[in-house]
Write a protein that holds these residues in place. Structure first.
Motif, short mmCIF file in Angstrom:
data_model
loop_
_atom_site.label_atom_id
_atom_site.label_comp_id
_atom_site.label_asym_id
_atom_site.label_seq_id
_atom_site.Cartn_x
_atom_site.Cartn_y
_atom_site.Cartn_z
N LEU A 29 9.31 -3.30 -2.21
CA LEU A 29 10.48 -1.89 -2.01
C LEU A 29 10.89 -2.16 -1.23
N PRO A 30 12.43 -1.73 -1.40
CA PRO A 30 13.26 -2.52 -0.29
C PRO A 30 13.45 -1.53 1.18
N LEU A 78 3.39 12.26 -3.79
CA LEU A 78 4.30 12.15 -2.65
C LEU A 78 5.22 11.38 -2.75
N THR A 79 5.60 11.62 -1.14
CA THR A 79 7.18 10.54 -1.37
C THR A 79 6.97 10.30 0.12
N ALA A 80 7.43 8.86 0.42
CA ALA A 80 7.38 8.26 2.17
C ALA A 80 8.75 7.57 2.16
N VAL A 81 9.00 7.72 3.64
CA VAL A 81 10.60 7.08 3.59
C VAL A 81 10.37 6.20 5.54
N HIS A 82 11.13 5.72 5.51
CA HIS A 82 11.33 4.88 7.07
C HIS A 82 12.10 5.41 7.34
N LYS A 83 11.58 5.68 8.99
CA LYS A 83 12.41 6.17 9.94
C LYS A 83 12.31 5.84 11.56
N GLY A 84 13.35 4.31 11.59
CA GLY A 84 13.21 3.75 13.31
C GLY A 84 11.66 3.17 12.65
N ASP A 85 10.99 2.86 13.94
CA ASP A 85 9.75 2.74 13.88
C ASP A 85 8.83 3.58 13.37
N ALA A 94 2.08 2.55 1.17
CA ALA A 94 4.19 2.31 1.79
C ALA A 94 4.30 1.06 2.67
N HIS A 95 3.01 1.28 3.69
CA HIS A 95 4.21 0.10 5.12
C HIS A 95 3.94 -1.62 3.79
N ILE A 96 2.44 -1.53 3.68
CA ILE A 96 2.84 -3.25 2.43
C ILE A 96 3.76 -2.83 1.47
N LEU A 97 4.21 -1.78 0.64
CA LEU A 97 4.97 -1.88 -0.12
C LEU A 97 6.59 -2.52 -0.26
N TRP A 98 6.70 -2.36 1.76
CA TRP A 98 7.75 -2.86 2.21
C TRP A 98 7.83 -3.59 3.16
N GLU A 99 6.67 -4.07 3.47
CA GLU A 99 6.36 -5.08 4.64
C GLU A 99 6.62 -5.92 3.77
N THR A 100 5.62 -6.16 2.42
CA THR A 100 5.82 -7.61 1.68
C THR A 100 6.95 -7.01 0.32
N ARG A 131 7.68 6.47 -3.49
CA ARG A 131 7.84 7.81 -4.82
C ARG A 131 5.80 7.16 -5.03
N PHE A 132 5.15 8.72 -4.92
CA PHE A 132 3.45 7.67 -5.34
C PHE A 132 3.01 8.74 -6.54
N MET A 133 2.97 9.19 -7.60
CA MET A 133 2.12 9.73 -8.45
C MET A 133 0.53 10.39 -8.16
N THR A 134 0.34 11.10 -7.63
CA THR A 134 -1.23 11.28 -7.60
C THR A 134 -2.37 12.53 -7.72
N LYS A 135 -3.09 12.31 -7.78
CA LYS A 135 -3.84 13.86 -7.97
C LYS A 135 -3.48 15.21 -7.86
N SER A 136 -2.67 14.97 -6.33
CA SER A 136 -2.16 15.78 -5.86
C SER A 136 -0.43 16.36 -5.65
#
Length: 263
Positions: free
Chosen positions: A88-89, A103-110, A79-85, A95-100
């Motif tokens: 992904l805005p 899974l999702t990730a969002v930015h919250k400040g730092d 997620a860090h790489i998607l946002w840093e590069t 949003r990640f489809m995985t074997k589990s």
């Protein structure tokens, strides 16, 4: 064909701390054999492979010797790489489809916050290999679908633990999570995690372990927001918030390498 490749230290804001993960971005499905070879070449606890889909990213994780079902630090790194590069805005959810599952990730400040499945341990009988491998009698032993879960009597016992990894590798589990209450007021609990059966004797910081640690310590300490410190040699911080069948994990990350993998 070349593929973008990054190494990210996850669950830390300092280089050479936390848990390093490789992130490889592919634009077409790759064979399991190829991904396993790349992961063996990276020789980190996990290498993440990500491919963009129409509504989500396909995400898989490999240790140097095996594919695994759930990985926190490599998901955070991805997620860090998607946002840093800019792929992904930063205001958009990863949003990640995985074997589990999803899974999702969002930015919250730092910090970045991931939504993972809760994996609470249930009380279990300690196998002899666990007792011998740890060299002690635990205060509590549990088990979830992936790991054995062990509470120790003190942080000092946890930090000075010297496991017999050969013995622990005999267990029919992905790994072993050990934990205790923290003596440092900045943290609610401390932990370490061992996965000799998948080629990683001690994982520096394990996001998926906190899917068990969060519900366990929330119940024990009667708190819904907690901060954990994984007391490996590198060390790392994970903030947790259990919510029913899900757990929110917060961490930071820093990129230490950018390159191209020749496919």
């Amino acid at each position: 064909m070349n593929y973008p490749l990054y190494i990210v230290d996850a669950f830390t804001n300092e280089k050479f701390k936390g848990n390093p993960a490789a992130v490889c971005i592919v634009d077409e499905p790759k064979s399991e054999r190829w991904m396993q070879q790349v992961a063996a070449e990276m020789n980190l606890s996990e290498t993440a492979f990500i491919e963009q889909g129409a509504e989500h990213y396909e995400l898989r994780w490999f240790t140097p010797i095996a594919e695994i079902d759930l990985c926190g630090h490599a998901t955070l790194a991805t997620a860090h790489i998607l946002w840093e590069t800019g792929r992904l805005p930063q205001h958009e959810t990863a949003r990640f489809m995985t074997k589990s599952g999803l899974l999702t990730a969002v930015h919250k400040g730092d910090w970045m916050e991931m939504n993972f499945p809760s994996e609470p341990p249930e009380a279990a009988v300690a196998p002899e290999e666990l007792i011998q491998g740890l060299g002690l009698i635990p205060r509590y032993v549990g088990r979830n679908r992936m790991d054995y879960f062990v509470e120790l009597d003190s942080e000092d016992t946890l930090r000075t633990l010297r496991p017999d990894f050969g013995m622990l590798a005999r267990l029919s589990a992905r790994g072993i999570i050990v934990t205790s209450r923290s003596t440092n007021a900045a943290y609610d609990f401390v932990s370490r995690a061992f996965f000799p059966g998948t080629g990683i004797d001690e994982d520096p910081v394990t996001g998926s372990a906190h899917c068990a640690l969060a519900p366990y310590w929330a119940k024990r300490l009667r708190k819904q927001e907690l901060t954990g410190y994984q007391a490996s040699e590198r060390g790392g911080i994970v903030k947790v918030r259990p919510d029913g069948e899900r757990v929110y994990l917060q961490g930071q990350a820093v990129t230490i390498l950018r390159g191209q993998l020749e496919g």
